[in-house]
Scaffold this active site. Structure first.
Site, PDB file in Angstrom:
ATOM      1  N   ASP A 354       0.819  -1.202   0.000  1.00  0.00           N
ATOM      2  CA  ASP A 354       0.000   0.000   0.000  1.00  0.00           C
ATOM      3  C   ASP A 354       0.859   1.262   0.000  1.00  0.00           C
ATOM      4  OD1 ASP A 354      -2.722   1.271   0.440  1.00  0.00           O
ATOM      5  OD2 ASP A 354      -1.668   2.014   2.205  1.00  0.00           O
ATOM      6  N   GLU A 379       1.412  -0.259  -4.972  1.00  0.00           N
ATOM      7  CA  GLU A 379       0.457   0.768  -5.369  1.00  0.00           C
ATOM      8  C   GLU A 379       1.222   2.085  -5.566  1.00  0.00           C
ATOM      9  OE1 GLU A 379      -3.596   2.973  -3.705  1.00  0.00           O
ATOM     10  OE2 GLU A 379      -1.925   2.490  -2.369  1.00  0.00           O
ATOM     11  N   ASP A 463     -10.482   1.675  -4.181  1.00  0.00           N
ATOM     12  CA  ASP A 463     -10.391   3.138  -4.115  1.00  0.00           C
ATOM     13  C   ASP A 463     -11.049   3.798  -5.320  1.00  0.00           C
ATOM     14  OD1 ASP A 463      -9.012   3.465  -1.672  1.00  0.00           O
ATOM     15  OD2 ASP A 463      -7.122   2.944  -2.635  1.00  0.00           O
TER      16      ASP A 463
END
Length: 580
Positions: A354, A379, A463
């Site tokens: 992340d 990410e 997201d």
């Protein structure tokens, strides 16, 4: 001595210089160059081994694959920039700026207490009522020059030497960023999965066999730890695996069920930030509990909200939680040990990382080298370049260069989500501009066209879509989007919500079957035939002479029926298979 190794289906010769070539064209791929190099050395793929041949280990195979790929000119880009070094004075000034509110009342006794030194000795050495910034800097500079401060191993009992990391339970010896190269990834949750009755882990366990039958080879699960937010992205005690998704036992059972169905399981590792369990004397939440009982030294010095006392951040600041200083040895070692524990105790095969823009890629390299994942994806979410009217410019080389720099900085030990490709696909389907899918060098757009084995292509995630909808994919083109990423190289990732519609679910399952039937993999060769206003067509090679021809867009094509047979089709998309 030249060691010839077969890695997957690519053969290379370690120790021989790669020929200097420009970026690969559709007519000549990295795989074909590797084959040519092998043939030039007298080694033919599939040839029987001679008596003098060396049988390589799994580690050698993986290292050979990475060395061969990274040695090719088409994968050589700018080296990832290293953080600028600071001299002692500049570093100290920057640290004290982060704590400037405290300096007005800092005495020698207080300074000695903060530095874990004997207060009486400090007072005897320097009898001054108050310290100015310059005096304090000068004092610590002298100490720094004489002897760098060491971590107190008695107080920091959770610090362990790196060689002591327990790796015996890990079944592989070398990290494999792209897995087998033939992975089909599923994001196995959405933003609201934490609210599922009975627990999300139990629900996924009940569907494990179904997901395996659909052809998925890997699944990404949500963050597993205790968290301030139910979704898991505000982690606290990293060794507490009881979350809104289920208990620790539920998690381990879910992982076992998925692996029994033939899927690798990726844990979502939130390494950039960590929420503290306790407040300091100023009421700031920057003291940690649990096995990783850190203090403000574990927080970057330029995170003023949480009064960090660490070094300057090497990336972007995440404002909602304390940003962790990965340059601290005790932090690095604790997180390495934690990742190894997740691999050995929980059974995760790899990780989704992340918010990797929050810290230097070199730290990712260290973490992945310790945890030895069998698939890893970061990410790296960065903004594309847009024109004055809000449309992305055609040339997105600067954007994908930044992604490549991050992967290089991580030592090639992680793939990255192809944000470049996602942004381009939005413009393609929103504006009917299919020409955008071909770049100026006649390659596919995005990271997919530059470093396909390190590109994880996707349409949506928790997201961008789900109930958050920060960057929602055009709804009318979801089938076209999957027809594109599931027939192209890279590692395609399917979003959980897209399986809730039965028609989309069936389409995805059929496209996955076509991909696997024809041996499409993360390094497959792509030949783009047309990329025009209303149509994109490309031929993608698989294994053993198999290939697919695909088209998306309202435009029409007429493949040679003597060479191609229709495999599947839908609204504005079609896929053909090469006749054998």
């Amino acid at each position: 001595m030249t060691l010839c190794v077969t890695a997957g289906r690519a053969v290379t010769a370690i120790g021989r210089a790669a020929p200097a070539r420009g970026p690969f064209s559709p007519a000549r791929t990295p795989r074909s160059r590797l084959r040519c190099r092998a043939e030039a050395s007298g080694v033919v793929e599939g040839a029987p081994a001679t008596a003098a041949a060396i049988t390589p280990s799994q580690t050698q195979l993986q290292q050979a694959r990475q060395i061969a790929e990274l040695s090719l000119e088409s994968y050589r880009y700018h080296k990832a920039p290293e953080p600028e070094a600071e001299d002692v004075v500049a570093s100290l000034k920057r640290k004290f700026e982060a704590a400037q509110r405290e300096l007005g009342s800092v005495t020698e006794a207080e300074f000695a207490r903060l530095a874990n030194r004997d207060a009486s000795a400090a007072l005897a050495a320097v009898p001054a009522p108050l310290l100015s910034v310059d005096t304090l800097i000068h004092t610590i500079q002298q100490q720094h020059t004489a002897q760098p401060p060491a971590i107190d191993l008695q107080q920091q009992s959770n610090v362990v030497p790196l060689p002591a990391l327990t790796r015996k339970t890990l079944e592989k010896e070398a990290p494999q960023a792209e897995g087998t190269g033939e992975e089909v990834l599923l994001q196995g949750f959405n933003w609201d999965s934490c609210n599922h009755p009975g627990g999300w882990y139990n629900y996924i366990s009940s569907r494990a066999e179904e997901l395996g039958r659909m052809g998925f080879t890997a699944i990404w699960l949500p963050p597993p730890t205790q968290s301030v937010s139910k979704q898991g992205y505000m982690p606290g005690d990293l060794y507490d695996l009881n979350s809104a998704y289920g208990t620790e036992e539920d998690l381990i059972g879910c992982v076992r069920a998925l692996q029994a169905a033939g899927l690798k399981v990726l844990g979502d590792a939130v390494l950039n930030h960590r929420c503290a369990q306790h407040q300091d004397e100023h009421g700031v939440w920057n003291k940690y509990g649990g096995k990783m009982a850190w203090d403000a030294r574990a927080i970057v010095g330029d995170d003023q909200t949480f009064r960090g006392r660490g070094n300057r951040s090497s990336g972007k600041i995440f404002a909602a939680a304390p940003n962790i200083d990965h340059s601290q040895d005790f932090v690095k070692r604790d997180l390495q040990e934690w990742l190894v524990w997740l691999r050995s105790h929980v059974g995760f095969d790899g990780f989704r990382l992340d918010f990797v823009t929050g810290f230097a890629a070199s730290h990712v390299k260290d973490y992945m080298a310790a945890a030895v994942p069998q698939f890893a994806v970061g990410e790296f979410w960065d903004a594309l370049q847009y024109d004055w009217d809000g449309t992305p410019v055609h040339n997105q080389d600067a954007h994908r260069q930044r992604v490549v720099d991050w992967i290089n900085g991580a030592g090639g030990l992680s793939t990255a989500f192809d944000m470049t490709n996602k942004g381009i696909m939005h413009a393609v389907f929103e504006r009917c501009e299919y020409w955008r899918l071909r770049d100026g060098a006649n390659k596919p757009a995005g990271l997919l066209g530059w470093w396909p084995s390190r590109a994880v292509t996707f349409l949506e995630n928790h997201d961008t879509g789900s109930t958050q909808g920060h960057w929602r994919f055009p709804g009318h083109a979801i089938e076209q989007g999957y027809a594109y990423i599931l027939t192209h190289p890279g590692t395609p990732c399917v979003f959980w919500d897209h399986l809730s519609d039965q028609r989309q679910k069936d389409t995805v399952a059929r496209l996955v079957a076509i991909r696997k039937r024809n041996g499409i993999h993360c390094r497959s060769k792509v030949t783009i035939h047309r990329a025009e206003r209303d149509i994109y067509t490309a031929e993608v090679e698989g294994k053993d002479g198999r290939a697919v021809l695909m088209k998306i867009g309202p435009g029409e094509i007429s493949p040679d029926p003597a060479q191609w047979v229709i495999a599947d089709c839908g609204h504005s998309w079609a896929v053909w298979e090469r006749k054998q």
